[in-house]
Design a protein around this motif. Structure first.
Motif, PDB file in Angstrom:
ATOM      1  N   VAL A  43       0.827  -1.422   0.370  1.00 44.37           N
ATOM      2  CA  VAL A  43       0.025   0.198  -0.022  1.00 44.37           C
ATOM      3  C   VAL A  43       1.038   1.594   0.145  1.00 44.37           C
ATOM      4  O   VAL A  43       2.463   1.465   0.242  1.00 44.37           O
ATOM      5  CB  VAL A  43      -1.478   0.068   1.060  1.00 44.37           C
ATOM      6  CG1 VAL A  43      -1.621  -1.333   1.155  1.00 44.37           C
ATOM      7  CG2 VAL A  43       0.132   0.329   2.327  1.00 44.37           C
ATOM      8  N   ASP A  44       0.506   2.715  -0.021  1.00 43.63           N
ATOM      9  CA  ASP A  44       0.493   3.772  -0.677  1.00 43.63           C
ATOM     10  C   ASP A  44      -0.519   4.603  -0.488  1.00 43.63           C
ATOM     11  O   ASP A  44      -1.500   3.992  -0.828  1.00 43.63           O
ATOM     12  CB  ASP A  44       1.378   3.789  -1.754  1.00 43.63           C
ATOM     13  CG  ASP A  44       2.467   4.923  -1.593  1.00 43.63           C
ATOM     14  OD1 ASP A  44       2.926   5.645  -0.224  1.00 43.63           O
ATOM     15  OD2 ASP A  44       2.530   5.816  -2.817  1.00 43.63           O
ATOM     16  N   PHE A  45      -0.447   5.635   0.651  1.00 39.73           N
ATOM     17  CA  PHE A  45      -1.076   6.206   1.226  1.00 39.73           C
ATOM     18  C   PHE A  45      -1.542   7.977  -0.239  1.00 39.73           C
ATOM     19  O   PHE A  45      -0.630   8.356  -0.222  1.00 39.73           O
ATOM     20  CB  PHE A  45      -1.306   6.816   2.469  1.00 39.73           C
ATOM     21  CG  PHE A  45      -1.077   5.333   3.059  1.00 39.73           C
ATOM     22  CD1 PHE A  45      -2.423   5.135   3.146  1.00 39.73           C
ATOM     23  CD2 PHE A  45      -0.077   4.950   4.202  1.00 39.73           C
ATOM     24  CE1 PHE A  45      -2.429   3.351   4.205  1.00 39.73           C
ATOM     25  CE2 PHE A  45       0.413   3.945   4.874  1.00 39.73           C
ATOM     26  CZ  PHE A  45      -0.924   2.710   5.029  1.00 39.73           C
ATOM     27  N   ASN A  46      -2.740   8.085  -0.547  1.00 35.67           N
ATOM     28  CA  ASN A  46      -3.003   9.191  -1.208  1.00 35.67           C
ATOM     29  C   ASN A  46      -4.685   9.350  -1.024  1.00 35.67           C
ATOM     30  O   ASN A  46      -5.772   8.017  -0.569  1.00 35.67           O
ATOM     31  CB  ASN A  46      -2.713   8.418  -2.305  1.00 35.67           C
ATOM     32  CG  ASN A  46      -1.566  10.001  -2.809  1.00 35.67           C
ATOM     33  OD1 ASN A  46      -0.903  11.056  -1.914  1.00 35.67           O
ATOM     34  ND2 ASN A  46      -0.667   9.236  -3.596  1.00 35.67           N
ATOM     35  N   ASN A  49      -6.587   9.257  -6.218  1.00 38.22           N
ATOM     36  CA  ASN A  49      -6.246   8.574  -7.047  1.00 38.22           C
ATOM     37  C   ASN A  49      -4.960   7.923  -6.674  1.00 38.22           C
ATOM     38  O   ASN A  49      -3.657   7.835  -7.493  1.00 38.22           O
ATOM     39  CB  ASN A  49      -5.145   9.562  -8.685  1.00 38.22           C
ATOM     40  CG  ASN A  49      -6.540   9.801  -9.149  1.00 38.22           C
ATOM     41  OD1 ASN A  49      -7.855   9.806  -9.189  1.00 38.22           O
ATOM     42  ND2 ASN A  49      -5.938  11.357  -8.689  1.00 38.22           N
ATOM     43  N   GLY A  50      -4.712   7.420  -5.697  1.00 37.73           N
ATOM     44  CA  GLY A  50      -4.105   5.661  -5.257  1.00 37.73           C
ATOM     45  C   GLY A  50      -3.965   4.790  -5.866  1.00 37.73           C
ATOM     46  O   GLY A  50      -5.368   4.184  -6.322  1.00 37.73           O
ATOM     47  N   ALA A  51      -2.592   3.887  -5.430  1.00 37.39           N
ATOM     48  CA  ALA A  51      -2.507   2.616  -5.647  1.00 37.39           C
ATOM     49  C   ALA A  51      -1.849   1.726  -5.355  1.00 37.39           C
ATOM     50  O   ALA A  51      -1.573   2.075  -4.266  1.00 37.39           O
ATOM     51  CB  ALA A  51      -2.021   2.152  -7.356  1.00 37.39           C
ATOM     52  N   TRP A  52      -3.006   1.014  -4.959  1.00 38.97           N
ATOM     53  CA  TRP A  52      -2.554  -0.762  -3.713  1.00 38.97           C
ATOM     54  C   TRP A  52      -2.216  -2.002  -5.147  1.00 38.97           C
ATOM     55  O   TRP A  52      -2.828  -1.739  -6.005  1.00 38.97           O
ATOM     56  CB  TRP A  52      -3.638  -1.355  -2.897  1.00 38.97           C
ATOM     57  CG  TRP A  52      -4.152   0.237  -1.832  1.00 38.97           C
ATOM     58  CD1 TRP A  52      -2.921   1.065  -1.924  1.00 38.97           C
ATOM     59  CD2 TRP A  52      -4.749  -0.713  -0.610  1.00 38.97           C
ATOM     60  NE1 TRP A  52      -3.551   1.477  -0.802  1.00 38.97           N
ATOM     61  CE2 TRP A  52      -4.086   1.176   0.238  1.00 38.97           C
ATOM     62  CE3 TRP A  52      -5.397  -0.682   0.120  1.00 38.97           C
ATOM     63  CZ2 TRP A  52      -4.495   0.888   1.578  1.00 38.97           C
ATOM     64  CZ3 TRP A  52      -5.965  -0.687   1.067  1.00 38.97           C
ATOM     65  CH2 TRP A  52      -5.332  -0.221   1.800  1.00 38.97           C
ATOM     66  N   LEU A  65      -0.292  -9.519  -9.265  1.00 32.93           N
ATOM     67  CA  LEU A  65      -1.914 -10.287  -9.654  1.00 32.93           C
ATOM     68  C   LEU A  65      -2.802  -8.882 -10.259  1.00 32.93           C
ATOM     69  O   LEU A  65      -3.603  -9.697 -10.857  1.00 32.93           O
ATOM     70  CB  LEU A  65      -2.193 -11.496  -8.966  1.00 32.93           C
ATOM     71  CG  LEU A  65      -1.476 -12.364  -8.147  1.00 32.93           C
ATOM     72  CD1 LEU A  65      -2.284 -13.517  -7.256  1.00 32.93           C
ATOM     73  CD2 LEU A  65      -0.600 -13.439  -9.811  1.00 32.93           C
ATOM     74  N   ALA A  66      -2.861  -8.273  -8.870  1.00 33.53           N
ATOM     75  CA  ALA A  66      -3.956  -7.491  -9.107  1.00 33.53           C
ATOM     76  C   ALA A  66      -3.819  -6.599  -8.659  1.00 33.53           C
ATOM     77  O   ALA A  66      -2.651  -5.577  -7.553  1.00 33.53           O
ATOM     78  CB  ALA A  66      -5.570  -8.075  -8.709  1.00 33.53           C
ATOM     79  N   GLU A  67      -4.053  -4.957  -8.877  1.00 36.81           N
ATOM     80  CA  GLU A  67      -4.298  -3.220  -8.354  1.00 36.81           C
ATOM     81  C   GLU A  67      -5.309  -2.255  -8.155  1.00 36.81           C
ATOM     82  O   GLU A  67      -6.261  -3.353  -8.615  1.00 36.81           O
ATOM     83  CB  GLU A  67      -3.478  -2.187  -9.445  1.00 36.81           C
ATOM     84  CG  GLU A  67      -3.954  -2.684 -10.524  1.00 36.81           C
ATOM     85  CD  GLU A  67      -3.532  -1.494 -12.059  1.00 36.81           C
ATOM     86  OE1 GLU A  67      -4.152  -0.975 -12.417  1.00 36.81           O
ATOM     87  OE2 GLU A  67      -2.203  -1.340 -11.780  1.00 36.81           O
ATOM     88  N   ALA A  77     -12.882   2.486   1.514  1.00 35.66           N
ATOM     89  CA  ALA A  77     -13.232   2.707  -0.043  1.00 35.66           C
ATOM     90  C   ALA A  77     -11.951   1.022  -0.336  1.00 35.66           C
ATOM     91  O   ALA A  77     -12.311   0.599  -0.939  1.00 35.66           O
ATOM     92  CB  ALA A  77     -13.292   3.662  -1.076  1.00 35.66           C
ATOM     93  N   MET A  78     -10.562   2.047  -0.048  1.00 34.14           N
ATOM     94  CA  MET A  78      -9.428   1.067  -1.125  1.00 34.14           C
ATOM     95  C   MET A  78      -9.402  -0.920  -0.080  1.00 34.14           C
ATOM     96  O   MET A  78      -9.374  -1.791  -0.834  1.00 34.14           O
ATOM     97  CB  MET A  78      -8.359   1.271  -0.340  1.00 34.14           C
ATOM     98  CG  MET A  78      -7.926   2.702  -1.378  1.00 34.14           C
ATOM     99  SD  MET A  78      -8.078   2.810  -3.062  1.00 34.14           S
ATOM    100  CE  MET A  78      -5.908   1.814  -3.295  1.00 34.14           C
ATOM    101  N   THR A  79      -9.752  -0.902   1.234  1.00 35.30           N
ATOM    102  CA  THR A  79      -9.676  -2.035   1.638  1.00 35.30           C
ATOM    103  C   THR A  79     -10.902  -2.770   1.682  1.00 35.30           C
ATOM    104  O   THR A  79     -11.258  -3.589   1.265  1.00 35.30           O
ATOM    105  CB  THR A  79      -9.773  -1.250   3.668  1.00 35.30           C
ATOM    106  OG1 THR A  79      -8.866  -0.797   3.567  1.00 35.30           O
ATOM    107  CG2 THR A  79      -9.737  -3.612   4.211  1.00 35.30           C
ATOM    108  N   THR A  80     -12.153  -2.086   1.416  1.00 35.30           N
ATOM    109  CA  THR A  80     -13.866  -2.731   1.026  1.00 35.30           C
ATOM    110  C   THR A  80     -13.040  -3.523  -0.384  1.00 35.30           C
ATOM    111  O   THR A  80     -13.355  -4.617  -0.917  1.00 35.30           O
ATOM    112  CB  THR A  80     -14.670  -1.803   1.039  1.00 35.30           C
ATOM    113  OG1 THR A  80     -15.087  -0.967   1.774  1.00 35.30           O
ATOM    114  CG2 THR A  80     -16.020  -1.952   0.051  1.00 35.30           C
TER     115      THR A  80
END
Length: 225
Positions: A43-46, A49-52, A65-67, A77-80
């Motif tokens: 993870v990176d925190f933004n 427009n963030g991306a994990w 495998l996925a982003e 939202a990202m964790t969900t």
């Protein structure tokens, strides 16, 4: 041009950060999750427009495998989104990322990793946080990724599913600015590539000194929980 010890060198401004990346070589379709190996979330925190990225390390190869990329990339939202993609797994979940996410927010008394832990309650496998006590230097992180993109042994050490379009864009287009730092102008933030760098630096740093940095393997709940 810049002069170093009497030699003229090209300016670093505009130079690609990840010149070792080749889409046709490193992109690999058809990879699937291996149930008995840990699942890795970097993870990176933004706030926007963030991306994990999500992957596994298989025999020394980092497989992405996925982003997870969202316009409003707040942690809930990202964790969900992660839990929707991977509702269960057959082994541990390892979480890697930016050490600044350990900082407690004044308003909530929680760190970003506390929030991830809170939103991951009930996830059906053990979760281990692999967060460094201090982030590796930016150049160390980039060097570690490049070393795995083109290792001296000639073996493939990074494989990326073609669906990870933001990560591929980052590796193809991220450049240095005139000060030798990542150029994040024009909307490019390099979050996916940064997340990959945190993962690689923790498990296979390019410099031996990085191995000695203190680490945090778990995130405890605040005392009032």
């Amino acid at each position: 041009l810049i002069r170093v010890e009497g030699l003229l060198l090209p300016s670093v401004g505009g130079t690609l950060c990840y010149p070792k990346f080749t889409r046709n070589y490193h992109s690999h379709a058809g990879m699937t999750v291996i149930p008995h190996l840990p699942l890795c979330l970097a993870v990176d925190f933004n706030p926007e427009n963030g991306a994990w990225i999500v992957g596994q390390r298989v025999g020394g190869v980092f497989r992405i495998l996925a982003e997870i990329c969202l316009e409003k990339s707040h942690i809930l939202a990202m964790t969900t989104a992660f839990r929707n993609l991977f509702p269960a797994h057959g082994a541990e979940l390892f979480i890697y990322g930016d050490s600044t996410g350990r900082k407690l927010e004044t308003q909530t008394g929680l760190s970003s990793y506390h929030l991830i832990a809170q939103y991951m309650v009930g996830y059906p496998v053990p979760i281990t946080h692999k967060i460094p006590g201090a982030n590796p230097g930016e150049r160390d992180r980039i060097d570690a990724v490049n070393l795995h993109l083109a290792p001296p042994s000639g073996e493939k050490k990074i494989e990326i599913d073609p669906s990870c379009v933001e990560l591929i864009k980052d590796l193809e287009g991220t450049k240095y600015n005139g000060k030798g730092k990542i150029d994040k102008r024009g909307g490019r933030r390099s979050d996916a590539a940064d997340a990959l760098g945190y993962w690689i630096c923790y498990e296979a740093p390019s410099h031996a000194a990085l191995v000695q940095k203190p680490t945090i393997r778990s995130i405890g709940s605040p005392s009032y929980f």
